[in-house]
Design an enzyme around this catalytic site. Structure first.
Site, PDB file in Angstrom:
ATOM      1  CG  HIS A 314      -2.270   0.627   0.909  1.00  0.00           C
ATOM      2  ND1 HIS A 314      -2.454   1.575  -0.072  1.00  0.00           N
ATOM      3  CD2 HIS A 314      -3.503   0.454   1.487  1.00  0.00           C
ATOM      4  CE1 HIS A 314      -3.716   1.954  -0.098  1.00  0.00           C
ATOM      5  NE2 HIS A 314      -4.391   1.280   0.846  1.00  0.00           N
ATOM      6  NE  ARG A1149       8.368 -60.352-100.370  1.00  0.00           N
ATOM      7  CZ  ARG A1149       7.332 -61.127-100.728  1.00  0.00           C
ATOM      8  NH1 ARG A1149       7.217 -61.562-101.968  1.00  0.00           N
ATOM      9  NH2 ARG A1149       6.403 -61.448 -99.841  1.00  0.00           N
TER      10      ARG A1149
END
Length: 1227
Positions: A314, A1149
């Site tokens: 505080h 041929r």
């Protein structure tokens, strides 16, 4: 008041205990503490600073009496002597009562005494706030469920609260301050960083519990993911006894959570050096509702509360500031953005639960919305699924308004309310929370399902029942097997990348999970007892599939990299190693079945192989009699098709092939499609390569279910693979799996993708592979040990290394120019193609052997009657000659398949192979009667004639594949007009003309291409003879343009009976179908054979004099009849017409022998209807003088001028040009 509080706060006892251990034996303390403890000087403890020691209680022994004190002198008063501590002072020793036990407080306990005494010096106040916990509870459930499914671990409420505290401190930095006396002056100190202290409860070896407070340093710089990592690191090291001195020092604000013990409201003590401590209470319903039932609480919308306290110094923090601080935490814990950040940091792709006011609507109204919500998830859930392993846009949650409960008027307060669900998930009523859990697990996790576009409700229900039911997790053995497949896939790619740097191989890196996915598909097919899986795929990952799925020997793959050629397979041009096919046998790991597996050869033309695979599989099914016509174990050969994402969306042949899926002539009972979706096409992003949401959207056209799956989840991939096979078996339909993954390298190994996709490849370069991620998940869950994982990978790598070394030692064969494949197959010299009259008559009779009650269309009956007449009397036309050829082959045991657009009837209304009942629509196929001998026994033959989809690419590819799959079948595809065959040019170029040379892949497919200039315009004229002749080489195909029905008959029968597999291209007539001169006598079918060179009948019958001929016209096809009519009209004995019926290989041929019969020829001309740059001339003009210089030197051309289009669009211009050709020919 101390001006320099201990930096360790309430942890000081632990530091002192370590110091004592260090002093006695330095090795007993973690080395990280040594530097600190060398200079450490412990402060006096409670028991040494006073005489207030306590001991274990014992019987009190009276002290020895002291001597009597001497009288005090009468001197000036002195300061009172110190006496024993008075009872009121704590320093005085207490005497335990008899029977009491006492214990000296040492270590942690003594430190608590000291710290609590010190805390009395801190003037504190406490703010209290009750906060709704429901949102935090619900979002924590979402978070932990996600973690459980993915990497493991849990998020606790303390994690969330701690992070909220750190964020609140940013707004209220004063809450992070602490008080100190500096230079004798009271001072508020603001630390440079927020160091959050965590109270950690530890249990010692003796069972005693102690509390330490360790700091998470610099919290304000961390995002949530970093904060959690630091939090877990501190806790883990605390429990392992590995915290350092640094961890204990510098706490600026603390969090304690007595709520874990059930405490609702706590006012903790504040230690020196901190400005605030936050206490979190238990989460409870308000007291007045704690006796209410769950249902009542849910109905009322009551949620649990958590009480937070802020105990603060505080001296430097005021009550309003503390209250605002708690209010900010309150707001954060209900804030959308706060949880959005957390979800993003944890990689959760879904929106968090939102804090909203309860909706007061009735439960009945909400029930309808719940049903709508269920439908929405079934329809749209895939849009929220977590399927992208890259998560390139990690700032956006996967969401959709239809899937948001708030959009349906529902909120988090409805989560615990029950609603009627009418059988959803097998129940009638269910809480919304549980409904959402089922829906999200089914549709929004690593698998997204699209199936509501399917029209059949039964199929939708089938999928719902399976995806909405919780499926079993794989056993540990199955997990290890999946891992072994990932190991094999990754190790193979890594090996090749290391050993063959720079060689193109189109690696699978980033998509390795497709290997266990394919394995699961094949395994499930074996589980169903199917016969074979045939795979088609593009080049990416092909080598990996060959090695790890098909089982192609590594030595063979590595030999191909080394450039070694197998002399027995060296004919032809060959192809690159990633185009080759192979076959193998798959044996189940967890079952008793096996199944054949084969991989088809493919070109680089993406998706071109798709229809080929379908045709090949259908042929195999028909051979096994399990195809469309089969009954037992239908469709027992499974096509498995791999695609790329860009190609699947971009290549039209995909849609063409999908369109065949349900057609009776093309069905294969369902294809398993796997899209290896690496989210890029070479350098093109999806946004530039498709207009749809998904690359797979095209598959919706056939009602195929689509499963989107995350390629980083091998277990999900394997589950989806098995589900796909089960669906295929249940409904005989295609299934599509979209496996999202990525491409680790560029398009090929020499490409740098970061030039065009820099951000994507920044992500990919730092991304762990799926094998490593899956291994960590298995180890984290305790399914396997790290050693087991490493051993498995090393074993596989060692195997590859051994084979590699062996291949390097192989003797390399000397490389020589490739040899032609022409000599590999030769037509037998004395192959009989004639049939007896009885066969012709039997086929003719079949056309009138109608089923009882069958109504023939009045325009078709004359055709059938005419055919029977021709069979007995002769003058056989083209269409009937074709049916005679096919019918006789069927009668000899040949499977004949004929398909194409309008083929059953014929584009020119000429064929009528299938007769349709005028009244019922029933079908009758006359030639199918030839599959049965006159005595009723089957011949083994079959006639399959189908009208195809309006497609060339897919249709021709399918028939080519069919001919590969059944080499003994006679497979014919007919173009509607020859002009349209160019729609299948990729199949012709890549498969028909070169498949044998590239891959040794043999095909006997027949293409029938209607061709001829009749004034119908440029798109209905030409089968593009010039293109086929340009492609012809090495005997790759036979190209013919017969001019008589009998020669066409013998050509088809020769092709069906010659025993070799080479494609046949036949340019068939249009107007000649009804040319009365274009008919053949019966003896031409019963006595002759195919003649590659034809003279005019007048010379072969001995009526004409060859010696009078001075002008020789060589030609082919329809124009012969126009030339012959002009010659007859003008009675030109000096002109002879010789037809070359086989355009390639040229019958040199026979051609030379024929020309030698005309000794007095002065001029030779090649006459064709086609323009000069088209038809046979571009080829013949070069090759005839080259191969027969004595006969064709000076050969001249008579044709239309060179043109860019095949013909004029005007019929009148056509007539003029045609007349000019005839005039020039007889000029």
């Amino acid at each position: 008041m101390s001006s320099s509080p201990s930096p360790f706060g309430q942890n000081e006892w632990l530091v002192e205990e370590m110091y004592r251990k260090f002093r006695d034996d330095p090795s007993s303390v973690d080395p990280s503490w040594h530097e600190f403890l060398v200079d450490y000087s412990p402060e006096p403890t409670t028991d040494s600073a006073s005489n207030g020691r306590t001991t274990t209680a014992a019987p009190v022994t009276p002290p020895t009496p002291a001597p009597a004190p001497a009288p005090e002198p009468k001197a000036a008063p002195k300061p009172a002597a110190k006496t024993e501590a008075k009872p009121a002072k704590p320093a005085k020793s207490a005497t335990p009562a008899k029977g009491d036990e006492s214990q000296i407080l040492r270590g942690a306990a003594a430190a608590v005494v000291k710290n609590m005494n010190a805390s009395l010096e801190v003037p504190t106040a406490t703010s209290v706030r009750a906060i709704p916990a429901k949102l935090m509870i619900d979002n924590r459930v979402v978070i932990n469920n996600h973690l459980k499914r993915t990497r493991g671990g849990k998020i606790s409420f303390t994690h969330l609260l701690g992070y909220a505290i750190v964020q609140a401190v940013k707004k209220f930095p004063n809450m992070n301050r602490h008080f100190a006396v500096v230079d004798g002056k009271p001072t508020a100190i603001t630390p440079a960083h927020t160091n959050l202290g965590l109270a950690i409860d530890l249990q010692g070896k003796d069972g005693n519990r102690s509390l330490v407070v360790a700091a998470i340093k610099r919290c304000e710089t961390m995002r949530f993911g970093q904060f959690i990592a630091a939090y877990e690191d501190i806790v883990r090291r605390a429990r392992d006894g590995k915290l350092t001195a640094e961890d204990f020092s510098g706490v600026t604000i603390s969090l304690t959570n007595p709520g874990t013990l059930g405490t609702v409201h706590s006012v903790p003590r504040l230690m020196q050096g901190q400005g605030a401590i936050i206490g979190a209470g238990a989460m409870e319903y308000p007291a007045e509702f704690q006796g209410a039932s769950e249902e009542r609480i849910a109905d009322l919308g009551i949620g649990k509360l958590i009480t937070l306290t802020s105990t603060y110094d505080h001296r430097i923090i005021q009550g309003a500031e503390s209250g605002d601080f708690l209010r900010t935490i309150h707001q954060l814990l209900l804030d959308d953005d706060f949880f959005d950040e957390i979800f993003r940091e944890l990689g959760i792709p879904y929106e968090p639960v939102r804090w909203r006011t309860d909706n007061p609507d009735s439960i009945e109204d909400k029930n309808a919305r719940v049903i709508e919500l269920i439908a929405a998830y079934r329809n749209r859930g895939h849009l929220m699924a977590d399927i992208d392993p890259l998560r390139l846009d990690n700032t956006r949650f996967r969401s959709h308004p239809d899937l948001d409960v708030n959009s349906h008027g529902l909120t988090l307060w409805d989560l615990d309310r029950e609603f009627k669900v009418d059988g959803f998930a097998g129940v009638q009523r269910k809480k919304l929370r549980d409904i959402l859990s089922v829906l999200r697990d089914a549709y929004c996790r690593h698998v997204g399902v699209e199936y509501t576009h399917i029209l059949e409700p039964e199929q939708q229900r089938w999928i719902q029942e399976r995806v909405e039911t919780k499926h079993d997790k794989p056993t540990v053995a199955e997990q290890k097997y999946i891992l072994s497949k990932l190991n094999a896939a990754e190790a193979f790619e890594t090996f090749l990348q290391t050993k063959y740097v720079g060689q193109k191989r189109f690696s699978l890196e980033g998509a390795e999970t497709v290997i266990p996915m394919m394995d699961a598909v094949i395994d499930q097919c074996a589980e169903h007892g199917l016969d074979e899986v045939v795979i088609a795929m593009p080049h990416r990952g092909r080598l990996n599939v060959l090695a790890n799925i098909v089982g192609k020997p590594y030595s063979q793959i590595f030999s191909e990299f080394e450039g070694n050629l197998n002399p027995s397979q060296a004919h032809g041009s060959g192809d690159v190693k990633y185009h080759l096919g192979a076959t193998g046998t798959y044996i189940q790991m967890f079952g008793d079945n096996d199944i054949e597996v084969s991989l088809t050869a493919n070109p680089s033309h993406l998706e071109a192989v798709d229809p080929v695979l379908e045709g090949l599989v259908r042929a195999k099914q028909d051979l096994l009699d399990t195809g469309e016509e089969g009954s037992d174990n239908r469709f027992s050969v499974v096509p498995l098709m791999l695609h790329g994402d860009a190609a699947f969306a971009g290549q039209g042949v995909v849609a063409e092939t999908l369109n065949l899926a349900l057609l009776r002539g093309y069905r294969t009972g369902g294809t398993i499609h796997i899209v290896v979706n690496n989210q890029i096409g070479f350098t093109t992003a999806p946004t530039d390569s498709r207009s749809s949401e998904y690359c797979t959207d095209v598959a919706k056209m056939i009602g195929a279910p689509i499963f989107h799956v995350n390629g980083d989840d091998p277990e999900a991939c394997a589950w989806v693979a098995r589900l796909a096979v089960d669906f295929r078996q249940a409904f005989k339909k295609d299934v599509v799996i979209d496996m999202l993954c990525y491409r680790r390298r560029g398009h090929n190994e020499g490409d740098d993708p970061s030039m065009t996709q820099p951000y994507m490849y920044d992500v990919i370069d730092t991304k762990r592979g799926s094998r490593k991620a899956y291994t960590e998940a298995l180890i984290g869950r305790g399914d396997i040990s790290m050693k087991e994982a490493e051993d498995a990978l090393r074993d596989y790598q060692g195997q590859l290394e051994r084979v590699f070394n062996e291949v390097r030692e192989l003797e390399k064969h000397e490389i020589e120019p490739s040899e032609s494949v022409e000599a590999d197959q030769q037509i037998p010299s004395k192959l009989a193609t004639a049939v007896d009259k009885a066969m012709l008559q039997r086929i003719g009779d079949a056309h009138l052997a109608l089923p009882e009650g069958f109504t023939v269309h009045p325009r078709v009956r004359p055709v059938l009657e005419k055919r029977r007449e021709m069979a007995y009397e002769g003058r056989i036309d083209w269409a009937f000659a074709e049916l005679l050829a096919l019918g006789s082959l069927i009668a000899e045991g040949k499977l004949v398949r004929l398909s194409g657009q309008d083929t059953q009837r014929g584009t020119f209304t000429q064929r009528h192979a299938v007769i349709v009942d005028r009244k019922t629509g029933e079908e009758f196929t006359p030639l199918q009667l030839l599959a049965t001998n006159p005595d009723g026994t089957p011949t083994g033959g079959k006639f399959l004639v189908y009208n195809s989809a309006l497609s060339e690419f897919a249709a021709v590819g399918f028939e080519y594949g069919y001919s590969v799959g059944n080499p003994d079948a006679m497979v014919l595809w007919e173009a509607q007009f020859g002009d349209f065959v160019n729609g299948a040019q990729s199949i012709i170029d890549e498969f028909i003309s070169s498949g044998e040379a590239k891959w040794g892949q043999l095909s006997d497919v027949v293409l029938l291409l209607p061709h001829g200039h009749e004034g119908q315009g440029p798109d209905h004229t030409s089968g593009r003879i010039e293109r086929f002749l340009q492609l012809w080489a090495e005997g790759s195909m036979t190209i013919a343009m017969p001019s008589t029905p009998a020669n066409y008959f013998h050509l088809l029968r020769r092709h069906g009976k010659d025993g070799i597999q080479r494609p046949l291209i036949v340019f068939t007539p249009k107007s000649m179908l009804r040319n009365k001169a274009a008919v053949s006598d019966i003896r031409d079918f019963t006595e002759s054979k195919f003649r590659s060179v034809l003279e005019e009948p007048m010379y072969t019958d001995g009526e004409g004099d060859r010696n009078k001929v001075t002008r020789l016209l060589l030609t082919s096809g329809k124009i012969y009849y126009e030339l012959a009519a002009r010659k007859a009209k003008e009675n030109r004995e000096d002109v002879a017409i010789v037809r070359i019926e086989q355009l390639a290989p040229l019958p040199r041929r026979r051609l030379a022998e024929t020309l030698d019969r005309y000794p007095n020829v002065k001029e030779k001309f090649w006459v064709q209807e086609e323009p000069a740059n088209q038809g046979a001339w571009p080829s013949f003009g070069l090759t005839l003088p080259e191969i027969l210089p004595d006969h064709f030197t000076g050969l001249k051309r008579i044709s239309r001028r060179a043109m860019s289009a095949p013909s004029s669009g005007s019929s009148k211009v056509h007539a003029v040009e045609q007349q000019e050709i005839l005039d020039t020919a007889f000029g």
